[in-house]
Write a protein that holds these residues in place. Sequence first.
Motif, PDB file in Angstrom:
ATOM      1  N   ILE A 118     -27.619 -25.781 -75.531  1.00 28.54           N
ATOM      2  CA  ILE A 118     -28.264 -24.717 -74.735  1.00 28.54           C
ATOM      3  C   ILE A 118     -27.387 -24.400 -73.518  1.00 28.54           C
ATOM      4  O   ILE A 118     -27.164 -23.239 -73.160  1.00 28.54           O
ATOM      5  CB  ILE A 118     -29.679 -25.178 -74.262  1.00 28.54           C
ATOM      6  N   TRP A 121     -24.624 -21.980 -74.035  1.00 26.84           N
ATOM      7  CA  TRP A 121     -25.057 -20.574 -74.000  1.00 26.84           C
ATOM      8  C   TRP A 121     -25.303 -20.117 -72.562  1.00 26.84           C
ATOM      9  O   TRP A 121     -25.003 -18.981 -72.191  1.00 26.84           O
ATOM     10  CB  TRP A 121     -26.351 -20.395 -74.816  1.00 26.84           C
ATOM     11  N   ALA A 122     -25.872 -21.018 -71.762  1.00 28.95           N
ATOM     12  CA  ALA A 122     -26.312 -20.616 -70.419  1.00 28.95           C
ATOM     13  C   ALA A 122     -25.156 -20.456 -69.438  1.00 28.95           C
ATOM     14  O   ALA A 122     -25.207 -19.631 -68.527  1.00 28.95           O
ATOM     15  CB  ALA A 122     -27.298 -21.651 -69.881  1.00 28.95           C
ATOM     16  N   ARG A 138     -31.076 -18.949 -66.748  1.00 30.48           N
ATOM     17  CA  ARG A 138     -30.364 -18.728 -68.008  1.00 30.48           C
ATOM     18  C   ARG A 138     -30.611 -19.897 -68.983  1.00 30.48           C
ATOM     19  O   ARG A 138     -30.736 -19.688 -70.188  1.00 30.48           O
ATOM     20  CB  ARG A 138     -28.855 -18.539 -67.762  1.00 30.48           C
ATOM     21  N   TYR A 142     -32.304 -19.363 -72.734  1.00 36.21           N
ATOM     22  CA  TYR A 142     -31.740 -19.771 -74.030  1.00 36.21           C
ATOM     23  C   TYR A 142     -32.551 -20.896 -74.666  1.00 36.21           C
ATOM     24  O   TYR A 142     -32.624 -20.989 -75.894  1.00 36.21           O
ATOM     25  CB  TYR A 142     -30.255 -20.139 -73.873  1.00 36.21           C
ATOM     26  N   ARG A 145     -35.121 -18.956 -76.367  1.00 37.72           N
ATOM     27  CA  ARG A 145     -34.576 -18.230 -77.518  1.00 37.72           C
ATOM     28  C   ARG A 145     -34.335 -19.160 -78.704  1.00 37.72           C
ATOM     29  O   ARG A 145     -34.554 -18.807 -79.852  1.00 37.72           O
ATOM     30  CB  ARG A 145     -33.265 -17.528 -77.126  1.00 37.72           C
ATOM     31  N   TYR A 146     -33.868 -20.385 -78.397  1.00 37.39           N
ATOM     32  CA  TYR A 146     -33.575 -21.337 -79.481  1.00 37.39           C
ATOM     33  C   TYR A 146     -34.572 -22.487 -79.455  1.00 37.39           C
ATOM     34  O   TYR A 146     -34.207 -23.647 -79.617  1.00 37.39           O
ATOM     35  CB  TYR A 146     -32.134 -21.843 -79.344  1.00 37.39           C
ATOM     36  N   PRO A 154     -22.019 -20.682 -79.627  1.00 38.12           N
ATOM     37  CA  PRO A 154     -21.678 -19.366 -79.073  1.00 38.12           C
ATOM     38  C   PRO A 154     -20.302 -18.926 -79.575  1.00 38.12           C
ATOM     39  O   PRO A 154     -19.407 -19.766 -79.731  1.00 38.12           O
ATOM     40  CB  PRO A 154     -21.646 -19.599 -77.562  1.00 38.12           C
TER      41      PRO A 154
END
Length: 204
Positions: A118, A121-122, A138, A142, A145-146, A154
């Motif tokens: 995570i 992504w952030a 952020r 994420y 989202r996940y 990513p």
Amino acid sequence: MATLDGKTHPFQLFDRWMAEARESEPNDPNAMALATVGPDGMPSLRMVLLKGADERGFVFYSNYQSRKGGELLAHPKAALLFHWKSLRRQIRIEGPVERVGDAEADAYFDSRPRQSRIGAWASRQSRPLEGRLDLEKRVALYAARYAAGRVPRPPYWSGFRVLPTAFEFWRDGAFRLHDRFRYRPEEGSEGGAAGRWCSQRLYP
Ligand SMILES: Cc1cc2nc3c(=O)[nH]c(=O)nc-3n(C[C@H](O)[C@H](O)[C@H](O)COP(=O)(O)O)c2cc1C
């Protein structure tokens, strides 16, 4: 204790010294300084973790949009430095850099803790961040989202592999009279783990 006489193949000597560092370093024996070169020729340096060392070379992972990522994509050459204080040793490695393939990067990414995936992504690594709260927002974004299932890698997060064209092994000696051996591929050899290397002792 591994000997240092310039006769051991550098890939094997690296493995031995790393094995000994794993025994004696309090943490992160695989931490190494990574030097890259910017567009104006200015070197830049930071620590990364070695995540793969085999006959192909030395792998670390990062954000391709970070400062190091941009510098390596534009100028794919690097220098690595290991320094093990507990052993009073250093190893220098230099060479061209290539990108790790998608399947290999996916396999490594999937092995990381979920929160680290995570985090990949952030984090807009190396870009300005107004405040810690923006990062935490952020992370929450994420994480939501996940929330379920696999966290994909990513597209901008992957590995680089340094293909050594030079090694230097340094071991502390009494009164600063250290031992140093620089290794280069033999004439006509491409180097690498299967290649022939020659060593040269250097003044400390
Ligand atoms: C011990 C240690 C290990 C680190 N390992 C990594 C790593 O494997 N990958 C990474 O991207 N950053 C790692 N970092 C953070 C980097 O040193 C650096 O702050 C970050 O990658 C941004 O560098 P850049 O702006 O030059 O791209 C590590 C830091 C330390 C102190």
